[in-house]
Each structure stands twice: as C-alpha cells, then as structure tokens.
Design an enzyme around this catalytic site. Structure first.
Site, PDB file in Angstrom:
ATOM      1  N   ASP A  44      29.890 -31.981 -13.307  1.00 13.05           N
ATOM      2  CA  ASP A  44      28.652 -32.006 -12.532  1.00 13.05           C
ATOM      3  C   ASP A  44      28.475 -30.683 -11.799  1.00 13.05           C
ATOM      4  OD1 ASP A  44      28.086 -34.590 -13.301  1.00 13.05           O
ATOM      5  OD2 ASP A  44      28.990 -35.503 -11.522  1.00 13.05           O
ATOM      6  N   ARG A 178      33.311 -40.290  -9.232  1.00 17.08           N
ATOM      7  CA  ARG A 178      32.340 -40.758  -8.227  1.00 17.08           C
ATOM      8  C   ARG A 178      32.476 -42.260  -8.012  1.00 17.08           C
ATOM      9  NH1 ARG A 178      26.840 -39.508 -10.540  1.00 17.08           N
ATOM     10  NH2 ARG A 178      27.960 -39.144 -12.486  1.00 17.08           N
TER      11      ARG A 178
END
Length: 297
Positions: A44, A178
């Site tokens: 990311d 996450r």
C-alpha cells in the site's frame, strides 16, 4: 535503439512510503531500461519496505514470489478504528485504551498465531460480483466478505506504549496486516488501526539486500542492472535437477524426459550445463516435464 543485451533478473527495492507499488516500478523501469517488468506483492502507498521487481524473463518466476511468506514490522494505533483499517481512512470510533501490560497483550497475540480465519478489509482489491471492494467502499457501500484462511507463522511484540503496539509478523500469502491490527484491537477491547507498516522480508529475500529508490536513481543503467539477482534466486526452495547437454536440448524444446536419477516429487529447478532452464515437475519415478521454461538470450 533497442537494447539487444537487456538482462533478466530480480531487483530488490526498498519502496519508500507515500507512493504506490506501480509508481515505484515505473521509476525503477526508467533506470533499468527494461520494459517487461512486474512487482510481486503490492505494498500500500502508506507502507514501505521490500518490493521484489522482476525484469525480462524473471517475470516468469513472479508467481512463486507472490505465493511466498512475508515478514513485516507493523504499528497498531490503539483506541481508534477507521473505515480503511489504516491511518488513511476516516475515523469510525474512538475508545479509551485499557491499561495493558505485556502479559495481557501476549495473551491476546497468542490467539492470532497459527492458522486463523480473517475477514478481508473493504478497502482491498478483492472482488464482489465483479466489482473491486475498494470501489464499493468509495461509494460508501459495505458488503459481506467471507473469512479467508491464512497462517500467522510469527507474531512478536516488539514494543508498546499506552496508545500503540509495535509488532513483527511473518505470515502466509493473502494475509491483511490491516485486518490483523483491527482484530487484535477488537480483542483488546479498544479497537485499533494500522498506523505504520514496513515489509522486511519476502521469502527468500531480505530487506538488507535491497536498494533504496533514491539510491537507485543515482546510478547509471549498467550500475543498476548489476544489482539484478538471477531469476533462479526466487526458486531456491525447490530441489535442483541437473541435465546433460542432450537432455537440456530436449527440455528446451518442451519435451518430457524419463529415466532420470532423481527421487524428487513435485516442482524442481532445471539446469543444463551452466544454464538455468526453468521450472519442471518430477513424478518421483524419474520422469520430468517442463512447467515454465526460459528461452535463451
């Protein structure tokens, strides 16, 4: 003029935070000067760390690197949940963080080691009825996501304070750090989101052998190409099978071989005299068939 001598290989790049993996690949391609290239496991934009980039024929081994275990250093911010499960999302809820000592944290972490099931985040590239989840999330939609089986090989507490945890995580492909931060925060009773992430290893490669993007951009093309690791470095977990010149010539033509003195069963690295030929599959009885071959030149 087209570069007829463009090599193939794997560049271990230390991606900085703040750019996409595709942007990092594009910048590396301009320096390396090889058009055929791809990355192996997206990071990311907020994440930094090891990004293995495959150039030329090394793109043929990219799939093996996508399947590899990864290691991360992650920071979880406690008491705050976000819609993206990381620091780039909108805050959903704030909660007081209970007093946590190392024993209490360790008791929770123990529940997430080994084989677990994990609900992927809405902000992900997975698809639901043909649409990417992150596209639905941007429209404010939330859909049911079936849990996925992943393996957390290592989950170690590096440090903690009243508002955050620092963790070392080694995990199987498909693991969302996450979501791991989200679930640990929920188990601690206060919620959490991922506030920092750095990939330090992608088997069999380590961040210590990587080059920073800024340093790469200071090199000449030849200097940058000298950093390329040979494609078979990605396959060191596979047994090696050595062929003689005649066998190698037949294999290069896509022919199956029989009568080899090898007890391996499954995928193997294939070598001719001084040359890596590609990946094959053995049946345990001395029969070898090609799976993914490299062409000469």
């Amino acid at each position: 003029m087209k570069d007829q001598q463009a090599p193939s290989g794997i560049l271990l790049l230390d991606k900085p935070a703040g750019i996409t993996s595709n942007a990092a690949l594009g910048r590396a391609k301009r320096i390396i000067g090889i058009k055929k290239a791809g990355h192996t496991g997206t990071l990311d934009p907020m994440a930094s760390g090891l990004l293995a980039l495959c150039f030329g024929q090394a793109t043929k081994v990219a799939g093996f690197l996508l399947d590899a275990d990864k290691t991360y250093e992650a920071e979880a911010c406690l008491g705050v949940t976000t819609d993206s499960e990381d620091a780039e999302g909108e805050v959903l809820e704030r909660k007081a963080v209970p007093a946590l000592d190392e024993a209490a944290i360790e008791a929770v972490l123990a529940r997430f080691r080994g084989a677990i099931e994990q609900v992927p985040p809405m902000h992900s590239a997975l698809k639901h009825k043909g649409q990417r989840l992150y596209d639905l999330a941007r429209k404010g939609e939330t859909v049911e996501r079936p849990p996925r089986a992943v393996v957390i090989h290592e989950l170690e507490l590096i440090d903690h304070d009243e508002q955050s945890l620092r963790l070392k995580v080694t995990c199987s492909k498909g693991t969302y750090i996450r979501s791991l931060a989200r679930d640990i925060g929920e188990a601690l009773g206060c919620g959490a989101h991922l506030s920092g992430l750095r990939r330090t290893a992608s088997a069999p490669f380590d961040i210590r052998d990587s080059v920073e993007l800024e340093a790469l951009e200071s090199l000449t093309r030849d200097q940058a190409r000298a950093l390329l690791a040979p494609p078979d470095r990605a396959l060191e977990h596979l047994p090696a099978v050595e062929l003689d010149e005649q066998q190698a010539a037949r294999m290069a033509q896509g022919q199956r071989l029989a009568g080899l003195r090898a007890s391996h069963s499954g995928q193997v690295r294939i070598y001719g005299p001084g040359t890596f030929l590609g990946v094959g599959e053995m049946d345990g009885m001395g029969h070898l068939k090609p799976v993914r071959l490299f062409t000469a030149g």
